[in-house]
Design a protein around this motif. Sequence first.
Motif, PDB file in Angstrom:
ATOM      1  N   UNK A 276       0.816  -1.204   0.000  1.00 55.20           N
ATOM      2  CA  UNK A 276       0.000   0.000   0.000  1.00 55.20           C
ATOM      3  C   UNK A 276       0.855   1.262   0.000  1.00 55.20           C
ATOM      4  N   UNK A 277       2.013   1.197   0.676  1.00 55.90           N
ATOM      5  CA  UNK A 277       2.904   2.347   0.703  1.00 55.90           C
ATOM      6  C   UNK A 277       3.511   2.662  -0.642  1.00 55.90           C
ATOM      7  N   UNK A 278       3.346   1.784  -1.606  1.00 51.52           N
ATOM      8  CA  UNK A 278       3.797   2.018  -2.974  1.00 51.52           C
ATOM      9  C   UNK A 278       2.611   2.312  -3.881  1.00 51.52           C
ATOM     10  N   UNK A 279       1.527   1.560  -3.718  1.00 52.39           N
ATOM     11  CA  UNK A 279       0.362   1.745  -4.585  1.00 52.39           C
ATOM     12  C   UNK A 279      -0.258   3.127  -4.399  1.00 52.39           C
ATOM     13  N   UNK A 280      -0.343   3.601  -3.157  1.00 51.32           N
ATOM     14  CA  UNK A 280      -0.953   4.911  -2.895  1.00 51.32           C
ATOM     15  C   UNK A 280      -0.207   6.050  -3.586  1.00 51.32           C
ATOM     16  N   UNK A 281       1.143   6.134  -3.494  1.00 53.80           N
ATOM     17  CA  UNK A 281       1.840   7.183  -4.246  1.00 53.80           C
ATOM     18  C   UNK A 281       1.660   7.067  -5.754  1.00 53.80           C
ATOM     19  N   UNK A 282       1.596   5.834  -6.260  1.00 56.35           N
ATOM     20  CA  UNK A 282       1.359   5.667  -7.694  1.00 56.35           C
ATOM     21  C   UNK A 282      -0.005   6.248  -8.069  1.00 56.35           C
TER      22      UNK A 282
END
Length: 255
Positions: A19-25
Amino acid sequence: MVHSQQRSITILMLPWLAHGHISPFLELAKKLTSKRNFHIFICSTPVNLTSIKPKLSPKYSHCIEFVELHLPHEELPELPPHYHTTNGLPPHLMSSLKRAFDMSSKNFSTILTTLKPDLLIYDFLQPWAPSLASLQNIPSVEFITTNSALTSFCVHHLKNPSAKFPFPSIYIRDYEAQKLNNLLESSSNGIKDRDRIQQCSDLSSDIILVKTSREIEAKYVDYLSGLMGKKIVPVGPLVQEPMDLKVDEETWIMK
């Protein structure tokens, strides 16, 4: 006078399964579509997309779409579909998740063929993604979802483990350095994470996007650019918009 409609530029995004990667994307997708005529597809596992969909307000529904990436689970019975995410994943299954992600590359290649995007924006652990895009003549750009200070520190440690980091205000203790090294040395499918990280940056087309701003991290941005041999393009902090504020934009007047 007849106005020709400009074709949308299509971008496919493939973040790591956290989630810490998907959210910024997702926030980057919102920022891009608000400024340019982009149509963006965000690709992830169904369990991740289910959790991220509520963060997409209706005003973006015409220009941001979600695409399901199915990971093999019959070959990895210890990793059923609800574990196709780092959220709630038992730590001992992390290597299996990375392996399953690698094994989804054939499915991802099919997605590339079907969508034929103009650009792929990918994350730091899947060098197979830009490699597959290159086979279809699709340019790729890496997006790093951590700030430049942390990223430059980690890349420095990766490339120059015996040299001191040039900015002494950032440092880690010996036991922390050992933990960092253990993370970089961890592997799945016979590939160490340090090699995945290096390959992902090498395969990025001329530039690398980073979640930061020059106003805050200029010296780290420049140092990271030298370490990676690529131009670093800051994309801002990418703060999520509040979803509970319903404002009628047509009647909102700023004085």
